[in-house]
Write a protein that holds these residues in place. Sequence first.
Motif, PDB file in Angstrom:
ATOM      1  N   GLY A 515       0.787  -1.215   0.000  1.00  0.00           N
ATOM      2  CA  GLY A 515       0.000   0.000   0.000  1.00  0.00           C
ATOM      3  C   GLY A 515       0.822   1.270   0.000  1.00  0.00           C
ATOM      4  N   LYS A 516       2.106   1.163   0.332  1.00  0.00           N
ATOM      5  CA  LYS A 516       2.972   2.338   0.333  1.00  0.00           C
ATOM      6  C   LYS A 516       3.684   2.464  -1.012  1.00  0.00           C
ATOM      7  CE  LYS A 516       3.847   2.600   5.308  1.00  0.00           C
ATOM      8  NZ  LYS A 516       4.862   2.877   6.343  1.00  0.00           N
ATOM      9  N   TRP A 517       4.165   3.658  -1.282  1.00  0.00           N
ATOM     10  CA  TRP A 517       4.870   3.892  -2.541  1.00  0.00           C
ATOM     11  C   TRP A 517       6.131   3.035  -2.624  1.00  0.00           C
ATOM     12  CZ3 TRP A 517       2.366   6.101  -6.280  1.00  0.00           C
ATOM     13  CH2 TRP A 517       1.380   7.063  -6.016  1.00  0.00           C
ATOM     14  N   ALA A 518       6.405   2.532  -3.815  1.00  0.00           N
ATOM     15  CA  ALA A 518       7.581   1.695  -4.051  1.00  0.00           C
ATOM     16  C   ALA A 518       8.798   2.585  -4.282  1.00  0.00           C
ATOM     17  CB  ALA A 518       7.350   0.773  -5.243  1.00  0.00           C
ATOM     18  N   ASP A 519       9.228   3.244  -3.207  1.00  0.00           N
ATOM     19  CA  ASP A 519      10.449   4.050  -3.214  1.00  0.00           C
ATOM     20  C   ASP A 519      11.533   3.201  -2.563  1.00  0.00           C
ATOM     21  OD1 ASP A 519       8.689   5.992  -4.055  1.00  0.00           O
ATOM     22  OD2 ASP A 519       8.953   7.310  -2.328  1.00  0.00           O
ATOM     23  N   PHE A 520      12.564   2.851  -3.311  1.00  0.00           N
ATOM     24  CA  PHE A 520      13.600   1.988  -2.748  1.00  0.00           C
ATOM     25  C   PHE A 520      14.925   2.199  -3.466  1.00  0.00           C
ATOM     26  CE2 PHE A 520      11.415  -0.447  -6.045  1.00  0.00           C
ATOM     27  CZ  PHE A 520      12.449  -1.009  -6.776  1.00  0.00           C
ATOM     28  N   ILE A 521      15.971   1.684  -2.850  1.00  0.00           N
ATOM     29  CA  ILE A 521      17.314   1.773  -3.436  1.00  0.00           C
ATOM     30  C   ILE A 521      17.971   0.401  -3.383  1.00  0.00           C
ATOM     31  CG2 ILE A 521      17.617   4.194  -2.845  1.00  0.00           C
ATOM     32  CD1 ILE A 521      19.308   3.340  -0.451  1.00  0.00           C
ATOM     33  N   ILE A 522      18.879   0.192  -4.292  1.00  0.00           N
ATOM     34  CA  ILE A 522      19.706  -1.018  -4.301  1.00  0.00           C
ATOM     35  C   ILE A 522      21.146  -0.577  -4.078  1.00  0.00           C
ATOM     36  CG2 ILE A 522      20.530  -2.969  -5.684  1.00  0.00           C
ATOM     37  CD1 ILE A 522      17.811  -2.985  -7.067  1.00  0.00           C
ATOM     38  N   VAL A 523      21.790  -1.166  -3.078  1.00  0.00           N
ATOM     39  CA  VAL A 523      23.154  -0.773  -2.725  1.00  0.00           C
ATOM     40  C   VAL A 523      24.099  -1.954  -2.888  1.00  0.00           C
ATOM     41  CG1 VAL A 523      22.387   1.054  -1.170  1.00  0.00           C
ATOM     42  CG2 VAL A 523      22.758  -1.237  -0.260  1.00  0.00           C
ATOM     43  N   ASP A 524      25.375  -1.658  -2.849  1.00  0.00           N
ATOM     44  CA  ASP A 524      26.378  -2.653  -3.218  1.00  0.00           C
ATOM     45  C   ASP A 524      26.800  -3.570  -2.084  1.00  0.00           C
ATOM     46  OD1 ASP A 524      27.747  -0.807  -1.670  1.00  0.00           O
ATOM     47  OD2 ASP A 524      29.548  -0.830  -2.930  1.00  0.00           O
ATOM     48  N   ARG A 525      26.223  -3.383  -0.889  1.00  0.00           N
ATOM     49  CA  ARG A 525      26.648  -4.227   0.241  1.00  0.00           C
ATOM     50  C   ARG A 525      25.501  -4.391   1.223  1.00  0.00           C
ATOM     51  NH1 ARG A 525      31.664  -1.354   1.748  1.00  0.00           N
ATOM     52  NH2 ARG A 525      31.509  -0.793  -0.448  1.00  0.00           N
TER      53      ARG A 525
END
Length: 555
Positions: A515-525
């Motif tokens: 239900g929440k906005w799909a705000d996300f990040i992908i990080v290297d570790r």
Amino acid sequence: MIRFSVLVVLLLTSLVSFAQPTLIHNIAGYTMTGKPGAEAKLVQFNSLVFDQGKVVFTGDTAIAKQQYPTAKAIDGQGKTLLPGLIDAHGHVLGLGEGLTSVDLRGTKSINEAVERVTEFARNNPKQRWITGRGWNQVLWPDKVFPHRQALDALKINKPIVLSRIDGHAAWVNSKALEIAGINAQTPDPDGGQIIRDAQGQPTGVLIDTAEFLVTKHLPKTSELELNFALDKAFDHLLRLGITSVHDAGIGENLYRLYQQRQQKNQLPIRIYAMLDGSSAKLTQWLKAGFVADEEDKLSIRSVKLYSDGALGSRGAAMLEPYSDKGDHKGLLVTPPAQLTSLIEQVLAAGFQANVHAIGDRGNRLVLDAIAAAYKKGFGNDLRHRIEHTQVVATVDIPRLKTLNLIASMQPTHATSDMNMAEDRVGKDRLKGAYAWRTILDQGTIIAAGSDFPVELANPFLGIHAAVTRQNTQNQPPGGWIPEQRMTLQEALRSFTLDAAYAAHQEQSLGSLEPGKWADFIIVDRDIFNRPVEELWKADVLETWVAGEKVYQKSL
């Protein structure tokens, strides 16, 4: 006509029904869940599904594929996925302008600072004024404020205005003083100070409101230049994994421009803007009411006010004199009676009050003013905030909880200030300074930020500072005042779910829950499975806002 309408409805229904969810699997996913604050839980997952910009599933890959068999699958290649990070206190336009002016951050001497000014002037001959930011005399050998003579010696026949790293002091040349009409007879403005030499002549350093005597003469920025600076800032923030910013004090230009950009779908990050409480437009803005949109890209429902100045320039208002300047207690940017009146005005309009306070007197005055407003029946459920909450008398810390306030704090301020904070306030007053553990343990929510461009905007520097109380050289050993450290979960929460709560947005932002906005990040570790000393090294590979990839690191 009826048949055509039916056809349109059927077509739109068909398009919606064929909207394809997206599944990112093979990830080490982490998110806080549940209520903000200490009750929030850390959940780990290896698949994320989102549809039409919002999260629909987090959990096990096998279940995700079973429930969403037609989803577009993306292999996360074992990378770590985190909620988009929220900076709860930054200055977007200041960041953008700083990326196009003299960068004095990290200069080790006045000579190095002057060399950077010379190089910038040479490379930017069409600039009418030379502006910059980032000097910090505490890092220089003699630790004293600079003098206009060092800038005058450059023979640059243009006004030069260089802001201290905290934005609460400016170093200017004689040309700038001349344009502003500042001389030995010019009185100090309320809430400010013109630093003078033994003969009473201005040295070229202006503290707090004295800066405005010069900066009000800066050439008016065109709308094209404003948009250019905003674009530079947005790009920079997305590269760092920041998907939402609480912009701490906007004037008429941004009030108008942000709304224009939102209407044109030109806000690549989410903006929670605080109105400038010193503006003549404040009453008009309050009467206009909240600004919001269905996509949560722009929210304006708070006001930024000022109690005092900053610690590094000795502008923070203290109850007792500075330990390294016995005849000085700092400055009040807003007189107490006026601050109380402004807070009442803001609360009566139903807006959140976010008040800058750094010194123990500055913080106490805010606490007193908010308590007085509550007694009159104004706004005790609006999640008011003290911005910085930096040096607080230990007897006043519990009042944050009793008044239902949020501590909006910037972890890197502690590691930046640790080389001078004890000099300024002494060891005893440090017991209530940068006191994250004490504040968290009493149940007060901390919304974390960086105060960019005062500090670097990279949120992993803040997470690292919060957890280790060390700089990136892992100094001092064991951490500075280590008993005030946060856990890693608390630090992540302060940059996500709790920051969203501080903006009244925890129902739609701050965690990767359905239900929440799909705000996300992908990080290297995997930050939860690496030494905490390495937290600041985390590198953002991708940034997504509302299910759209808005940044990908070039390989």
